[in-house]
Design a protein around this motif. Structure first.
Motif: not given
Length: 553
Positions: A461-462, A464-465, A467-469, A483-484, A486-487
């Motif tokens: 989850l972290v 992938e988040r 990556r999005e950022e 990432g940390y 928002k996950a």
């Protein structure tokens, strides 16, 4: 900002170090187990060269706690026993007769003679010769009642008294029966636990199942028959007045009496008064000893109440025989030579030293309040346990390697960080299991395998988040931080619901289900800790060292 305070870093690494240190003994299981067994033996019987050598197998300064292996991993015995709670009702009514008799004797002028009548096990029937005095007799007997000692029976009487056609009927009330059932089960559980602990077995499982059943699982014991021999004997000791002695087992004992065989004299039977003077429940100690002729015996000591009753009876019955009864067999029937004060004495018989020691253990642990019917019994050999351990190890290794390879191929350097955290995570699980003294079963191994698969979910989850950022043109530091951040909610939600499931399984389940729930629950706690704190700390330390301009997640 992407930073972690120094004190937080110290705490995180300290927790990891302590957890891994607690887990280390499990990598040297046989040596540590011998070390622990030797220490326990030295406490009981003193030091010997052999025991000292076993103690030296493991350093004293290192932890020595182990994950206890369950029945399916170590082998052992499994029993499911049903407690015959109805026996306790009959015993209560039998012991109540002397109280009723003594209470009615002063009223003979109004009620006439008093005679005990044959009756069912949980009912006491007494006939009076003058039925017109029935109301007074019922009033006197009701005066012997007491309040039920239980939360569900507050305000209720423990007996119900009725009368008809010159016969007084006394029975236990429903509230008292429920309270008696609960006390009987609790006492049975405690006594079984004491008897098994006396033998020195490791981590037995003794649990109540339903209203009147007990599950007993003892790892490391030879067979179910051996386990039954330890716990199956009720060891009900009573001291009863002797009416007569003969060789006819079918003779009519008379109302209020019973016939019991002699343990030592084959073909001899004693007619005894059913109501005992003193019972084994009033014993406070029993030890193996030798009589005046050097033969094995058992010495005993009563509590103050039992000592008073024992002393009063011996003072009033000098010259009369007095039977010592163990589990419906007369083991000795000595003649009372003098007043026995102080509440202590000795049980003699044709005992071997081993038999006297076992009898002392049973008496010291206490009498089972009721007999046991063994509904199910199984013996699990150590070879099957070894096969289970090997299969569990293979499953863990395959799952572990599969997850490590997948994470590295999917996330590169970040996947390597997750793999380091996963290794720490497994170590923390074993450290926690060792610390709390939990028992690992085959379903427990399944829980660990499941945890290995789930442990990287939070990292996925972290990552992938992150990556999005990164795709939205955030800088490396900002992408990792977001990432940390928002996950976190998704990680907590997913693991919290699984943890609640593990708690429900532990509370509602038994045996293997609870083993699975323990490892799953502890695995969730360690997984969240390693994902949120350990992996993040590793990433931060890497970032501070490398200062990358771009991220390849």
């Amino acid at each position: 900002m992407l930073q972690i305070d120094l004190w937080k870093r110290v705490v995180i690494w300290a927790v990891c170090a302590i957890g891994l240190l607690l887990a280390i003994p499990n990598a040297f299981y046989s040596k540590v187990e011998q070390h622990n067994d030797a220490l326990a033996a030295i406490e009981v019987s003193g030091s010997t060269d052999e025991l000292d050598a076993m103690v030296a197998l493991w350093p004293e300064f290192l932890p020595s706690g182990l994950v206890n292996l369950g029945l399916d991993l170590r082998g052992g015995a499994h029993l499911l026993a049903e407690v015959k709670v109805a026996d306790v009702y009959a015993a209560r009514m039998k012991s109540f007769w002397p109280e009723v008799r003594d209470a009615l004797r002063p009223e003979r002028a109004a009620i006439g003679t008093i005679r005990l009548q044959p009756s069912a096990g949980d009912v006491l029937k007494v006939r009076i010769s003058q039925p017109e005095g029935m109301a007074r007799a019922i009033e006197v007997v009701r005066g012997l009642s007491q309040q039920v000692v239980s939360l569900s029976g507050v305000g209720s009487s423990d007996i119900e008294v009725s009368g008809d056609d010159g016969v007084i009927t006394v029975r236990l009330s429903e509230a008292e029966k429920r309270a008696t059932d609960e006390r009987t089960m609790q006492q049975s559980l405690e006594i079984i636990r004491r008897r098994i602990d006396e033998v020195g077995t490791r981590e037995p499982t003794i649990q109540r199942q339903g209203t009147d059943r007990i599950l007993i699982q003892v790892p490391g014991i030879g067979s179910a028959a051996e386990l039954k021999a330890i716990i199956g004997t009720t060891a009900q000791l009573t001291f009863q007045p002797v009416v007569s002695r003969g060789s006819n087992a079918n003779a009519a004992p008379g109302v209020g009496n019973e016939i019991m065989p002699s343990l030592d004299e084959e073909g001899q039977y004693y007619t005894l008064e059913s109501a005992p003077v003193v019972t084994g429940e009033e014993l406070v100690d029993a030890q193996p000893a030798f009589d005046q002729n050097g033969r094995p015996a058992v010495s005993f000591r009563f509590n103050p109440t039992g000592a008073r009753k024992f002393g009063d009876y011996t003072a009033e019955n000098i010259g009369n025989p007095f039977a010592i009864v163990l589990d419906a067999e007369v083991i000795s029937a000595p003649v009372i030579q003098s007043h026995i004060a102080g509440g202590s004495g000795i049980i003699t018989g044709n005992f071997s030293v081993e038999e006297s020691t076992n009898l002392a253990v049973l008496l010291r642990a206490g009498a089972l309040p009721a007999g046991l019917d063994f509904l199910e019994e199984r013996t699990i050999g150590p070879e099957l346990g070894a096969d289970s351990i090997q299969a569990g190890q293979i499953a863990c290794i395959v799952a572990f390697v599969g997850v490590l390879v997948f994470m590295f191929l999917s996330y590169g350097t970040f996947g390597l960080f997750a793999n380091i955290a996963l290794i720490i995570n497994v170590g923390l699980i074993f450290g926690l299991l060792s610390m709390v003294g939990a028992t690992l079963t085959l379903p427990g191994i399944a829980g660990i395998v499941l945890t290995i698969g789930m442990a990287v979910d939070a990292n996925v989850l972290v990552f992938e988040r992150i990556r999005e950022e990164v795709k939205s043109a955030k800088g490396p530091a900002r992408a990792i931080d977001l990432g940390y951040e928002k996950a976190l909610s998704a990680i907590i939600d997913a693991n919290l619901t699984t943890f609640i499931t593990a708690v429900i399984l532990f509370v509602m389940g038994s045996g293997p289900v609870r083993g699975f729930a323990i490892t799953l629950g502890l695995g969730i706690l360690t997984s969240v800790f390693t994902a949120i704190f350990v992996t993040r700390l590793i990433v931060v330390m890497w970032f501070e060292r490398k200062r990358p301009k771009t991220l390849e997640v």
